[in-house]
Structures are given as structure tokens and as C-alpha cells.
Design an enzyme around this catalytic site. Structure first.
Site, PDB file in Angstrom:
ATOM      1  N   ARG A 584      40.971  91.696  74.337  1.00  0.00           N
ATOM      2  CA  ARG A 584      40.143  92.633  73.569  1.00  0.00           C
ATOM      3  C   ARG A 584      38.709  92.119  73.532  1.00  0.00           C
ATOM      4  O   ARG A 584      38.481  90.934  73.290  1.00  0.00           O
ATOM      5  CB  ARG A 584      40.713  92.728  72.164  1.00  0.00           C
ATOM      6  N   PRO A 588      30.930  94.505  73.313  1.00  0.00           N
ATOM      7  CA  PRO A 588      30.754  94.896  74.721  1.00  0.00           C
ATOM      8  C   PRO A 588      29.350  94.636  75.246  1.00  0.00           C
ATOM      9  O   PRO A 588      29.179  94.324  76.427  1.00  0.00           O
ATOM     10  CB  PRO A 588      31.067  96.394  74.735  1.00  0.00           C
ATOM     11  N   GLN A 594      27.099  88.492  79.311  1.00  0.00           N
ATOM     12  CA  GLN A 594      27.624  87.199  79.737  1.00  0.00           C
ATOM     13  C   GLN A 594      28.213  87.254  81.146  1.00  0.00           C
ATOM     14  O   GLN A 594      27.955  86.378  81.971  1.00  0.00           O
ATOM     15  CB  GLN A 594      28.675  86.698  78.744  1.00  0.00           C
ATOM     16  N   GLU A 660      34.254  81.446  82.122  1.00  0.00           N
ATOM     17  CA  GLU A 660      34.271  81.108  83.543  1.00  0.00           C
ATOM     18  C   GLU A 660      34.589  82.321  84.433  1.00  0.00           C
ATOM     19  O   GLU A 660      34.145  82.371  85.569  1.00  0.00           O
ATOM     20  CB  GLU A 660      35.324  80.030  83.825  1.00  0.00           C
TER      21      GLU A 660
END
Ligand code: MOS
Length: 693
Positions: A584, A588, A594, A660
Site C-alpha cells: 500500500r 503517491p 522516490q 531499492e
């Protein structure tokens, strides 16, 4: 306790809470907190890669204006040699303790003066001579020093009969892939402002985890951790480079002790390159066997990476081979090659980023040999359970990422023959790759106080390194307390807030959110006198299942379009599209920011970045932004990133980690697109002009 309905701050696109402070300069970073009586330290670093210090002549430097003194191995305070990291004692922390030079860039002295300019000038006047020994920079896995990597994070894979499955394969791709050493490039260079008060150590430091830095400093000084106070309120990027306790904070703590005044060390860009940490170079071999219908029969992934004899480290390049595809035989072999280089550590999707370049490039080569759509090849090999561990997947929305990404990218219209699209003299190609990254939770503490005015003070030792963690955690706290975000006062970035995992390993936000959610639950259950503040504290250590019976991962599918000029070898990325499954999504707006950043780092890895070492001296020849290329605005095209609906059932809020996964996968997608454009495989990064022509 409020009874108003949950406002649902999680899921709303909100800008950063501290955004205004940052753009107006009101946010203080480690190098600009005001401190009275401040002095400045300047590092002097080794210019040879291996050997011993013969002499340091400080006489000229000591006579220069404003100089308080020079610390070196002969007069520096002694540190506890047992201090270390997860793996044990870490020699990279033992600065100024002996005359040994284990890598070029090792700090050999610290000059302390009233101003940074005076310290820098005096550092330039220091005369350091060395007895030079032969250094070793050769990463080939055949080296005698090469050894199996640590399996502290999990065993190697060895399932099925690799030999038999390869023999039965119609197509076998066997290729070698190389990625270079890379350097950290966070916007804010490492810096710390450090002082002692009685026997308490205070540090304002640019790091990814104030608590873990306080633990390392406490160990180095052999003092109680409660006497070490590390703050990191605003940090200008970390990407792994600010995970370890940096040399600047250790050296500043020594100088502050010696001279009895606060000491600031603010690194130059070149000092970040030579003294902090790096992504190790890798040399990887992939053998993949497939049946004629595209079903994979075998994956053998061997990966060698460099490390330093000073510090154990795992660059887990082979992890995705254990997760991504249904394969009867999977073998992984990770090899560590100790070299005389800056100790490597985590960088921008450690393991997964170089590892996925090799694995997903090789998968594209399998598709080529089968004359099959590479996206179809991925779809045909989706496992129902993790192929090595056998555990069912917790949530796995990779197929959704593939299908939705393909739809938005317009993949179906692709002619899969290489060199099939041209625009004038440019060759146009598209490529794709998928990735996974392990997700989970690490122990953290959190405390929430219900104040009598209806607000809540939420304290957690989180770090906001620019990701928006402060904003995300405020939303998590608001929802878990059932109040609006305006009633939340969040305190983070301070080791005094208690034990907490750092911003790293894609586990910061999940770990802190878990602690906050549990503290909120406890607070809601506490009987409270509304006339008095009530506090609930939790430590999630004993609440975490470290051996869950389901495989918990994040996923992505990345698509790239490139234009290649065959005359010059110039590769331009025109479009990047990533679809991500990360549980989840808390915010947003910030989440997209990111992963877009992560994809740009992947682009930068594919086309630009490499730390080049002079074989004669072992020193990095391009250790600054004049020589080390990273993607700039003109290199970055239209980047689209979005998330498929997802929910992690092992997390009380459905979250799953968002670090990552943004970076891994992009380099392979671009390399595969370059093959599609040109018909030539790029198995060595970066894809330089001379490798294309
Ligand atoms: Mo990271 S490379 O998890 O900071």
C-alpha cells in the site's frame, strides 16, 4: 481520545511537511547548525593505496594562522578496536590508530583550526611520506584471494540438477557481465558538527540512522550509548552512503575531545569520493537454459564483487535469481574478492542493481535466442511459490506490473527484430526488465503522548534523508490514532528517541510505521485521565517474525526507449516507464518522486557512472564531478512511474517498502533497448560511446 472518523491521510498525495523550511533555507543541515566557539577540521588523506606512513611533518602547518593542532596516529585518542558493525569488528572505523595505509583516501591526519579556510590551508602544508607497498585492484574471481561471500544473510541456492537441466535445454545462454566501481553522489556532502559536554558526546551528523551511529560512537569510545546524542534532522540524500558511521564524525569526535571545543568537518565532494564508501565492481556470469517453448530449465548465477579486508560486506547480486522465475534448477555462487580499495558498502539498491543488470540482460538474450517476446518470456516463467525457499509469496503483483507497464508503454506494437526502427541516422530500440527486492521490518521503538490539548507527540528514531519519511510517518500516525495530521507533532532524527532501524534496506518506513501503529494501538487501549498527558511506548523487537512463512518482496517492471547514434555511439534514453508493486502506498506524490529518482540513478548507472582507478597509484582518477559523470537534466527524458494496487498482508497497514526497487532493473532495460536498437549486446557498464561504436 478522539472519536472522529479516520481522516485517511494514508494514500493522499501531500507535499513534504518541511518543504518550505528547505526552500527558504530555514532547515539546518549538519554543516550549518549554529554552535558557539566552533572550530573546523580538515582531513588529510593517503595518496597511496597500500603501505605505511613513514613520517608526517606538521611543523609548517602548526605555525599557520588559526591552527589549533594536528591529529595523526601518533597523538590521536585511542579507540576501542572491537567496535564494529553487524559482521563484527570493522577496521574502517579505526582512524588514526596506526601507520598502516589500507586504501588510497584513508584519512591519515586531521588539521583543526578556527576557520575552514585556515584548516584547509594548513592541511595543504602537511608533509606526509610513505613506504609504499604493491597494491591489488584486480577483481577477477579466479584470484587466489577470492573466497565465498559471507552467507550471513542467507544460504546460496542449489536446487535441482543443474547439469541435467542445462543438457536438456534447447537454448543455453552463457555470458559474462561487468559493472564498475561507483561513487556516492548525494546532494549534501557528508558533514558533522561534534562536541563533548562532560562525558557526553553530541553530534549533528548527516546520516541515515542516528541511533546506529550513536551505537558505533559509543563502542569506539567505550562509553554508554545513553551518553552519545546524535541528531540528523535534515539530510540531503543518503542512498547507502550515509548508512555507516562516517569518518568525519569519528574524526570530529576525536578532535573535539582533544581540543575541548566543538569541531565541524564538512567534506568536499572529492573527500566524499575517497573517504566514505562505494558500490563495489562486479564480475558476473550467467548461464540460463530454456526449453523451446520458453520455459526456463536452469539458472546459474555466479557473481564476484570487491570488498576490503578491513570490513565484511555482502553485495547480494544473486538474490533475484532465487525469486523471479519458476526454474527447476537454480544455483547461485557469490564470491568476495578482497582488494586494496575504499571499503565498499550499500549503494542504491545494493546487490539487486548490479545483479539485475546481469540477470535481466541474460534473460533478454534467452528471448533473442528463442525468437520470443522478452515480456512473454517473463510471463511464461512466473512461479506460484518462491522457487528456492518453496515459501508461498506474501503478495506478488509482478504480472500486474508487466501487463500495465506494457499497456502504457505501447509494448504490443514492438517489432522484436533488432535494428528494425530508424529515424534518420538514429537507431531506435526498446527494452524491458523486471526486478524484486526483499521487504520486511526491523526492530524500532516509538512513543506517543496524548497531550491535554488534543494533540499527539509522536517520537520515533526515524531518519528523513529526503525521501519524505517525516510526511509519510505523520500520515501513518494520524490514521493510526484516528485524527487529522494537524494534530500530530512528529519528532524524528535523534538517537535520544530510542532504538530504531535506519533509512535503508527498503525497511525504514515499514519499521517505523509498525512501531508507530503499535504505539497508537497501545495508547488507544490505555485508560487515560483527559486532564493529564498519557504516553504509550513500544519496542517491536519481540513482535517481529524474522522467519515468516511467506516470501515478502517488492516488484517492478521497467520499460525503456533509446535512440542510438551509430556514428558517435551516443545513447539517449527517450522514455522510461516503471510500474511498481510496493504494498500500500502511503503518499503517491512522494512515492512517485522516490522511484523516479531511483530510475534516474539506474539510467545514470547504465550510461554514465564509473569510478576509474589509476592502476599505478590505485587512486580514483575521476573522484569529483568534473570527471565522474552522473545523469544531468539534459540526460533525463520523460520518466513515468506508477504503482499497481497492492497490499502486504504481513504488515498491519499493508506497507511493503519503497527504496531499492526504484533503481534496480533500469540499467538492464536500457541495455536491452540498446541491443534492440543496434543489434549489439552491452554486457559491460556503463554503455560508453566507445563501447557502442
Ligand atoms: Mo540503502 S542503499 O538501503 O541506503
Amino acid at each position: 481520545m478522539s472519536t472522529e472518523p479516520a481522516p485517511g491521510a494514508v494514500g493522499a498525495p501531500r507535499p513534504r511537511i518541511e518543504g518550505r523550511l528547505k526552500v527558504t533555507g530555514a532547515a539546518h543541515y549538519a554543516a550549518d547548525v549554529p554552535v558557539p566557539d566552533l572550530t573546523h577540521g580538515w582531513m588529510v588523506t593517503a595518496t597511496v593505496s597500500r603501505g605505511r606512513i613513514r613520517d608526517i611533518d606538521a611543523s609548517a602547518a602548526l605555525g599557520m594562522p588559526g591552527v589549533l593542532g594536528v591529529l595523526d596516529h601518533r597523538n590521536a585518542p585511542r579507540l576501542n578496536p572491537e567496535a564494529g558493525n553487524y559482521f563484527g569488528p570493522d577496521g574502517s572505523l579505526q582512524l588514526l590508530q596506526d601507520d598502516v595505509i589500507p586504501y588510497a583516501g584513508r584519512p591519515v591526519a586531521l588539521v583543526v583550526a578556527e576557520t575552514p579556510e585556515q584548516a584547509r590551508a594548513a592541511a595543504g602544508a602537511l608533509r606526509v611520506t610513505y613506504d609504499i607497498e604493491a597494491h591489488d585492484l584486480d577483481i577477477s574471481p579466479e584470484r587466489p584471494a577470492a573466497r565465498p561471500a559471507s552467507t550471513a544473510f542467507g544460504p546460496e541456492a542449489d536446487t535441482g540438477d543443474l547439469t541435467a537441466e542445462l543438457a536438456a535445454s534447447v537454448v543455453v545462454v552463457e555470458e559474462r557481465y561487468r559493472t564498475p566501481e561507483e561513487s556516492h553522489c548525494a546532494l549534501e556532502p557528508h558533514a558533522a558538527t561534534v562536541w563533548w559536554d562532560e562525558d557526553h558526546l553530541y553530534a549533528v551528523d548527516a546520516n541515515q540512522g542516528a541511533f546506529s551511529v550513536s551505537e558505533v560512537l559509543a563502542a569506539l569510545w567505550s562509553i554508554d550509548r545513553e551518553r552519545v546524542h546524535v541528531r540528523a534532522e535534515h539530510v540531503g540524500g543518503g542512498f547507502g552512503g550515509k548508512g555507516p558511521c562516517g569518518p568525519h564524525v569519528i574524526l570530529a569526535s576525536m578532535a573535539a575531545r582533544r581540543f575541548g571545543r566543538p569541531v565541524r568537518i564538512a567534506m568536499t565532494r572529492a573527500q566524499v569520493f575517497e573517504t566514505t564508501s562505494s558500490r563495489p565492481p562486479t564480475d558476473q556470469s550467467l548461464t540460463i537454459g530454456a526449453a523451446a517453448d520458453g520455459r526456463l530449465r536452469a539458472i546459474h548465477h555466479r557473481a564476484a564483487y570487491a570488498l576490503s579486508p578491513l570490513a565484511e560486506y555482502i553485495e547480494g547480486c544473486t538474490e533475484q535469481a532465487k525469486i523471479l522465475y519458476a526454474v527447476p534448477a537454480i544455483r547461485t555462487q557469490l564470491t568476495a574478492v578482497p582488494l586494496d580499495i575504499l571499503p565498499p558498502a550499500s549503494m542504491r539498491g545494493p546487490g539487486a542493481t548490479p545483479g539485475s543488470f546481469a540477470l535481466e540482460s541474460a534473460m533478454d538474450e534467452v528471448a533473442e535466442r528463442l525468437d520470443m517476446d522478452p515480456l512473454e518470456l517473463r510471463l511464461r516463467n512466473q512461479p506460484v511459490a518462491a522457487p528456492v525457499s518453496g515459501r508461498p509469496f506474501s503478495t506478488r503483483r509482478l504480472v500486474s506490473c508487466l501487463r500495465e507497464g506494457a499497456r502504457r508503454f505501447g509494448w504490443a506494437a514492438r517489432d522484436r527484430r533488432p535494428r528494425s526502427r530508424r529515424e534518420g541516422r538514429l537507431l531506435i530500440g526498446t527494452g524491458m526488465a523486471v526486478t524484486s527486492f526483499s521487504a520486511g521490518v526491523f526492530p524500532s521503538t516509538a512513543a506517543i503522548t496524548a497531550q491535554t490539548d488534543g494533540t499527539f507527540t509522536v517520537s520515533v528514531g526515524a531518519s528523513d534523508i529526503g525521501t519524505g519519511a517525516r510526511t509519510a510517518l505523520t500520515a501513518v500516525a494520524a490514521d493510526s490514532l484516528g485524527v487529522g495530521t494537524e494534530r500530530i507533532l512528529l519528532r524524528i532524527g535523534d538517537s535520544d528517541l530510542g532504538m530504531a532501524w535506519g533509512a535503508g534496506g527498503s525497511r525504514g518506513t515499514t519499521s517505523w510505521s509498525f512501531a508507530i501503529t503499535e504505539a497508537a494501538r497501545k495508547l488507544r487501549e490505555s485508560p487515560g485521565d483527559p486532564a493529564r498527558p498519557v504516553t504509550a511506548t513500544v519496542d517491536t523487537t519481540t513482535m517481529i517474525d524474522f522467519q515468516p512463512d511467506r516470501e515478502r518482496q517488492t516488484y517492478s517492471a521497467v520499460f525503456a526507449e533509446v535512440a542510438v547514434d551509430p556514428a558517435t555511439g551516443e545513447v539517449r534514453v527517450r522514455r522510461l516507464l516503471g510500474m511498481f508493486a510496493v504494498g500500500r502506498v502511503i503518499n503517491p506524490l512522494l512515492a512517485r518522486s522516490q522511484v523516479v529518482g531511483g530510475m534516474i540513478m539506474g539510467l545514470s548507472m547504465a550510461l554514465h557512472e564509473e569510478s576509474l582507478r589509476d592502476p599505478l597509484t590505485g587512486r580514483q582518477a575521476n573522484g569529483d564531478f568534473a570527471g565522474y559523470h552522473i545523469a544531468a537534466h539534459a540526460d533525463v527524458p520523460d520518466v513515468e512511474a506508477d504503482f499497481v494496487p497492492d497490499y502486504e498482508p504481513q504488515d498491519p497497514s499493508g506497507f511493503n517498502g519503497l527504496g531499492e526497487i526504484g533503481t534496480a532493473g533500469t540499467a538492464a532495460a536500457i541495455a536491452n533497448a540498446v541491443w534492440h536498437a543496434t543489434g549489439t549486446r552491452q554486457r559491460t557498464l556503463p554503455i560508453r560511446l566507445d563501447r557502442v561504436v
